[in-house]
Scaffold this motif. Structure first.
Motif, mmCIF file in Angstrom:
data_model
loop_
_atom_site.group_PDB
_atom_site.id
_atom_site.type_symbol
_atom_site.label_atom_id
_atom_site.label_comp_id
_atom_site.label_asym_id
_atom_site.label_seq_id
_atom_site.Cartn_x
_atom_site.Cartn_y
_atom_site.Cartn_z
ATOM 1 N N ARG A 181 52.678 44.901 34.777
ATOM 2 C CA ARG A 181 51.973 44.345 35.087
ATOM 3 C C ARG A 181 52.467 43.645 36.295
ATOM 4 O O ARG A 181 52.853 43.806 36.812
ATOM 5 C CB ARG A 181 51.859 42.878 34.331
ATOM 6 C CG ARG A 181 50.560 43.511 33.079
ATOM 7 C CD ARG A 181 50.350 42.117 32.231
ATOM 8 N NE ARG A 181 49.888 40.926 32.947
ATOM 9 C CZ ARG A 181 49.475 39.668 32.922
ATOM 10 N NH1 ARG A 181 50.340 39.131 30.841
ATOM 11 N NH2 ARG A 181 49.371 38.749 33.229
ATOM 12 N N LYS A 239 53.457 40.048 38.602
ATOM 13 C CA LYS A 239 54.474 39.798 37.861
ATOM 14 C C LYS A 239 56.159 39.860 38.379
ATOM 15 O O LYS A 239 56.910 37.935 37.985
ATOM 16 C CB LYS A 239 54.081 39.847 36.118
ATOM 17 C CG LYS A 239 52.237 40.045 35.560
ATOM 18 C CD LYS A 239 52.932 37.916 35.735
ATOM 19 C CE LYS A 239 53.191 38.178 34.114
ATOM 20 N NZ LYS A 239 52.484 36.750 33.847
ATOM 21 N N THR A 270 52.086 32.507 42.389
ATOM 22 C CA THR A 270 52.732 31.404 40.804
ATOM 23 C C THR A 270 54.143 32.161 40.544
ATOM 24 O O THR A 270 53.883 32.755 39.306
ATOM 25 C CB THR A 270 51.686 31.639 40.052
ATOM 26 O OG1 THR A 270 51.476 33.126 39.745
ATOM 27 C CG2 THR A 270 50.172 31.664 40.225
ATOM 28 N N HIS A 329 55.198 32.529 30.648
ATOM 29 C CA HIS A 329 53.776 32.490 30.288
ATOM 30 C C HIS A 329 52.703 33.580 31.098
ATOM 31 O O HIS A 329 53.124 34.437 32.310
ATOM 32 C CB HIS A 329 53.219 31.241 30.648
ATOM 33 C CG HIS A 329 54.184 30.404 30.101
ATOM 34 N ND1 HIS A 329 54.059 28.587 30.584
ATOM 35 C CD2 HIS A 329 54.696 29.974 29.191
ATOM 36 C CE1 HIS A 329 54.752 27.876 29.670
ATOM 37 N NE2 HIS A 329 54.459 28.546 28.483
ATOM 38 N N GLU A 330 51.593 33.438 30.688
ATOM 39 C CA GLU A 330 50.670 34.160 31.131
ATOM 40 C C GLU A 330 50.714 34.679 32.461
ATOM 41 O O GLU A 330 50.660 35.156 32.993
ATOM 42 C CB GLU A 330 49.097 34.195 30.182
ATOM 43 C CG GLU A 330 47.904 35.291 30.531
ATOM 44 C CD GLU A 330 47.979 36.411 29.638
ATOM 45 O OE1 GLU A 330 47.361 37.802 30.958
ATOM 46 O OE2 GLU A 330 49.028 36.614 29.787
ATOM 47 N N ASP A 331 50.212 33.146 32.986
ATOM 48 C CA ASP A 331 50.097 33.455 35.013
ATOM 49 C C ASP A 331 51.017 33.520 35.559
ATOM 50 O O ASP A 331 50.822 32.639 36.920
ATOM 51 C CB ASP A 331 48.422 32.195 34.623
ATOM 52 C CG ASP A 331 49.190 30.922 34.153
ATOM 53 O OD1 ASP A 331 50.397 30.390 34.141
ATOM 54 O OD2 ASP A 331 48.349 29.117 34.327
ATOM 55 N N GLU A 332 51.910 33.567 35.073
ATOM 56 C CA GLU A 332 53.056 32.766 35.793
ATOM 57 C C GLU A 332 54.074 34.130 36.464
ATOM 58 O O GLU A 332 53.942 35.142 35.451
ATOM 59 C CB GLU A 332 54.090 32.178 35.253
ATOM 60 C CG GLU A 332 53.699 30.490 34.387
ATOM 61 C CD GLU A 332 54.970 29.824 33.986
ATOM 62 O OE1 GLU A 332 54.667 28.692 33.540
ATOM 63 O OE2 GLU A 332 55.437 30.717 33.287
#
Length: 260
Positions: free
Chosen positions: A29, A32, A54, A140-143
């Motif tokens: 992704r 990331k 993020t 985590h998903e959003d990190e």
């Protein structure tokens, strides 16, 4: 290249090392995984831009004396920073090398190859490399996560290559990402300034090519690290498992989090 590199004012070689094809045709992704040089000269604009990414995990591969010398205007609030207090030096090892009576370009390349041969087994790097994979498994998903050293090319380059390998990226793509440093860090443009700086500091008259290996990268350097791993551990997979604790279960978790 343009989509990967994030042009910042005071941070060199900042780029996304996601997007490559990994295991079973999936892709890492974007947004990331990041890599860069140090943040001691980061501008306010840089910090504002980085804050939007993020990033909650940072593996800082610099030695303790480097962290003290460079300073650090980052990480931002809430970043889990991984580092080692091992390996303190009085002067940078490559500077000590350059202080010799006479050095040429081939000697500089040889020094870098030797550095890469030893780097995967240096206790300070093993400590932080291990922690990096441990924490990637808990991302985590959003990190997002970032790895840096002083220039973002050698210690960082090895860890990014290992991360890519764990995610199933081909060796051709691993070397492609590694060699992007020469463009992202604008090595050709910076060489004359670096030559003047080091020659003045060292009271030498070396040519540009003596300094190129310390500003940029060559495929042979990372090849030396891979060869050392194969000689000492058998292969990269065994090294990841036996030296860094990245077993099949942990690798599967990391892939699930980072591949789509």
């Amino acid at each position: 290249m343009k989509d990967r590199v994030k042009p910042l004012e005071g941070v060199r070689n900042f780029r996304d090392f996601g997007g490559y094809e990994g295991a079973e045709g999936a892709r890492i992704r974007h947004g990331k995984l990041y890599r860069s040089g140090h943040f001691g000269e980061a501008s306010d604009n840089d910090l504002a831009a980085i804050d939007l990414l993020t990033i909650t995990l940072q593996a800082d591969l610099r030695r303790p004396d480097e962290r003290e010398r460079h300073g650090d205007k980052w990480p931002v609030r809430g970043v889990n920073r991984l580092y080692s207090d091992l390996g303190r030096e009085t002067d940078a090892p490559h500077v000590n090398f350059l202080k010799q009576v006479a050095v040429d370009a081939e000697a500089s390349k040889g020094w870098m190859r030797d550095y890469y041969k030893n780097a995967p087994y240096r206790p300070a790097l093993v400590e932080t490399y291990t922690a990096w994979f441990d924490h990637l498994a808990n991302l985590h998903e959003d990190e997002a996560a970032l790895v840096n050293c002083a220039a973002g090319k050698d210690r960082t380059g090895i860890l990014c290559a290992l991360t890519h390998h764990a995610l199933g990226v081909s060796m051709d793509e691993i070397f492609h990402d590694y060699e992007l440093t020469n463009e992202a860090a604008q090595v050709a443009d910076r060489l004359p300034e670096a030559r003047e700086y080091f020659n003045t500091m060292l009271e030498k008259a070396y040519e540009d090519e003596v300094y190129r290996p310390f500003l940029g990268v060559e495929r042979q350097f990372l090849e030396a690290a891979v060869a050392s791993i194969e000689e000492q551990s058998g292969n990269i997979d065994t090294y990841l498992t036996s030296t860094l604790g990245v077993d099949d279960t942990k690798r599967a978790v990391i892939r699930k989090k980072l591949l789509v």
